[in-house]
Design a protein around this motif. Structure first.
Motif, short mmCIF file in Angstrom:
data_model
loop_
_atom_site.label_atom_id
_atom_site.label_comp_id
_atom_site.label_asym_id
_atom_site.label_seq_id
_atom_site.Cartn_x
_atom_site.Cartn_y
_atom_site.Cartn_z
N UNK A 1 13.02 8.17 4.49
CA UNK A 1 12.33 9.41 4.84
C UNK A 1 11.04 9.64 4.05
N UNK A 2 10.95 9.08 2.86
CA UNK A 2 9.84 9.40 1.96
C UNK A 2 8.45 9.22 2.60
N UNK A 3 8.11 8.03 3.13
CA UNK A 3 6.75 7.87 3.68
C UNK A 3 6.47 8.80 4.85
N UNK A 4 7.52 9.13 5.63
CA UNK A 4 7.33 10.02 6.77
C UNK A 4 7.08 11.44 6.31
N UNK A 5 7.89 11.93 5.40
CA UNK A 5 7.76 13.31 4.94
C UNK A 5 6.52 13.51 4.07
N UNK A 6 6.09 12.47 3.41
CA UNK A 6 4.91 12.59 2.56
C UNK A 6 3.61 12.60 3.35
N UNK A 7 3.53 11.77 4.39
CA UNK A 7 2.21 11.54 4.99
C UNK A 7 2.09 11.82 6.48
N UNK A 8 3.18 11.84 7.22
CA UNK A 8 3.04 11.96 8.66
C UNK A 8 2.68 13.39 9.07
N UNK A 9 1.65 13.52 9.91
CA UNK A 9 1.18 14.83 10.34
C UNK A 9 1.52 15.12 11.79
N UNK A 10 2.46 14.35 12.35
CA UNK A 10 2.83 14.55 13.74
C UNK A 10 3.88 15.63 13.95
N UNK A 11 4.49 16.13 12.86
CA UNK A 11 5.53 17.14 12.99
C UNK A 11 4.91 18.53 13.23
N UNK A 12 5.61 19.36 13.99
CA UNK A 12 5.21 20.76 14.06
C UNK A 12 6.12 21.55 13.11
N UNK B 1 11.88 12.39 13.67
CA UNK B 1 12.86 13.28 13.03
C UNK B 1 14.04 12.47 12.48
N UNK B 2 14.45 11.45 13.24
CA UNK B 2 15.55 10.61 12.77
C UNK B 2 15.17 9.92 11.46
N UNK B 3 13.97 9.38 11.41
CA UNK B 3 13.54 8.71 10.18
C UNK B 3 13.42 9.71 9.02
N UNK B 4 12.91 10.91 9.32
CA UNK B 4 12.73 11.92 8.27
C UNK B 4 14.06 12.43 7.73
N UNK C 1 9.63 3.08 8.93
CA UNK C 1 9.03 4.32 8.42
C UNK C 1 7.67 4.06 7.80
N UNK C 2 7.54 2.98 7.06
CA UNK C 2 6.26 2.66 6.45
C UNK C 2 5.21 2.34 7.52
N UNK C 3 5.65 1.68 8.58
CA UNK C 3 4.72 1.29 9.66
C UNK C 3 4.23 2.52 10.44
N UNK C 4 5.08 3.55 10.54
CA UNK C 4 4.75 4.72 11.36
C UNK C 4 4.32 5.94 10.54
N UNK C 5 4.17 5.78 9.24
CA UNK C 5 3.95 6.97 8.40
C UNK C 5 2.67 7.74 8.73
N UNK C 6 1.66 7.06 9.26
CA UNK C 6 0.40 7.74 9.58
C UNK C 6 0.19 7.90 11.09
N UNK C 7 1.19 7.58 11.85
CA UNK C 7 1.06 7.63 13.30
C UNK C 7 1.43 9.01 13.84
N UNK C 8 0.46 9.71 14.40
CA UNK C 8 0.70 11.06 14.92
C UNK C 8 1.29 11.05 16.32
N UNK C 9 1.16 9.91 17.03
CA UNK C 9 1.59 9.86 18.42
C UNK C 9 3.03 9.37 18.59
#
Length: 407
Positions: free
Chosen positions: A95-106, A85-88, A70-78
């Motif tokens: 889930x924290x780094x994904x929900x805080x920073x990832x902008x790949x979700x719609x 979604x599984x990580x979130x 999750x930490x490795x992919x937190x800023x990855x939009x692709x």
């Protein structure tokens, strides 16, 4: 320069025999690196396949491995959305780094995550930099004070009217929420006027100052309709109720002609002298041009701002504010002779109100609280309504009555 060089460094977990073989750990690391590659380095189809394989391995991975991923992919939009979604939806630390920073979700992803996770997950979503109306509405459905307050105070959130309806409903039971809601530009007058009844003093004042209108343009535009309705002897109930909301004159002249009192002032003087009983309260309501349910709500309200609105709207002088307060047997002064703080606050509210806005507020209360309220069990009813199945969903008056009088 490759995008992955700018990603925050993630610390890989320490080797642990319980995490599986060395080959499994190395393979997991390689797959994470592969999925994290920038779009210029890997084809979408390859990344998708790699993401599917990585997801299957994460099912059997330790919490530390999932956190590292999750930490490795937190800023990855692709990164593949199913993987994200599984990580979130995993444990909070994953889930924290994904929900805080990832902008790949719609918006559909985030709404789904909000519906299927915990309060702590929803709190992270509510604090995201940008929240669109669909996600905001999903967060608004639950009565979770921390989540709702975080959402309302988030300047990057856009809240739909339906979302605001949920928030207003929850504000009745969540302390401090009304004071936050009145600062939102999405709040409309009907929602604010309903929320008025359970808000604190400063919030009530803000609502009266900001949300009330003077109706000048509306009155001028509909002025000729009054004559037409009068010619028809006010036979159309829908037109009659609507014009009662728009009309400039507040006091009921027809009620004065039938009343045992000479005027509204006379009725209040009698009430101050002998006390207010239900019949006299109802008579004051009729003389003021409001229905029994409206005057009952105003007179029973402990705050007193409703009394200030009633007096200013009907043109009563300041002395009659005191008479009305005394008729309710509420204290005018403290033991040391100084003015009672509650009465002083109500008097200040009276002074700050403009007559036109006070009339609009009183008329809106009367229209919304009485036109759709039935005393039989507090049910919503309107004998002049059609059979449209959508009516109760869209009617502002019905919704206000439900919020104020409902459970």
């Amino acid at each position: 320069m490759s995008d992955h060089r700018h990603m925050p460094e993630a610390i890989p977990p320490e080797p642990d025999a319980s995490n599986g073989s060395r080959a499994r750990r190395l393979l997991l690391r390689r797959l994470i690196d592969f999925v994290a590659l920038p779009s210029t380095s890997v084809a979408p189809q390859d990344r998708s396949m790699g993401g599917d394989i990585l997801l299957e391995m994460l099912f059997h991975a330790s919490s530390e491995d999932r956190e590292f991923c999750a930490q490795r992919l937190q800023l990855n939009k692709e990164a593949p959305r199913r993987l994200m979604r599984y990580l979130a939806m995993s444990d909070l630390e994953v889930a924290r780094p994904i929900l805080e920073a990832n902008e790949g979700f719609d918006s559909a992803d985030l709404a789904n995550i909000a519906d299927q996770t915990t309060l702590d997950h929803r709190l992270l979503i509510a604090k995201r930099k940008r929240i669109d109306p669909t996600v905001a509405e999903a967060l608004c459905k639950r009565e979770e004070g921390a989540v709702l307050k975080a959402l309302v105070t988030n300047k990057g959130a856009t809240i739909s009217e339906a979302g605001m309806d949920f928030l207003v409903q929850h504000s009745r039971r969540i302390e401090g929420l009304p004071a936050l809601l009145i600062k939102r530009l999405e709040l409309i007058p009907s929602q604010a006027m309903a929320m008025f009844w359970w808000s604190d003093g400063p919030t009530r004042r803000f609502i009266l100052q900001r949300q009330a209108a003077d109706r000048i343009e509306l009155v001028d535009l509909c002025s000729d309709v009054f004559a037409v309705a009068a010619e028809e002897n006010w036979a159309d109930p829908v037109a009659r109720k609507t014009l009662q909301l728009i009309e400039r004159r507040q006091r009921n002249r027809a009620a004065i002609e039938k009343s045992p009192f000479d005027s509204l002032e006379h009725a209040i003087e009698v009430a101050a002298d002998r006390g207010l009983d239900p019949e006299l309260a109802q008579e004051i309501g009729f003389l003021s041009g409001v229905k029994p349910v409206t005057i009952a709500k105003i007179l029973s309200d402990p705050g007193g701002e409703g009394l200030a609105v009633l007096c200013k709207a009907t043109g009563l002088k300041r002395d009659y504010l005191s008479h009305l307060w005394r008729s309710l047997r509420r204290p005018m002064a403290l033991d040391d002779g100084s003015v009672h703080p509650q009465f002083a606050y109500m008097s200040e509210t009276y002074e700050m109100l403009a007559v036109a806005k006070a009339q609009t507020t009183l008329r809106y209360w009367n229209w919304s609280l009485s036109s759709s309220f039935s005393p039989q069990g507090g049910a919503l009813a309107d004998p002049d309504a059609t059979d449209s199945p959508n009516e109760s969903r869209f009617s502002a008056s019905r919704r206000t009555a439900h919020l104020v009088f409902g459970d």
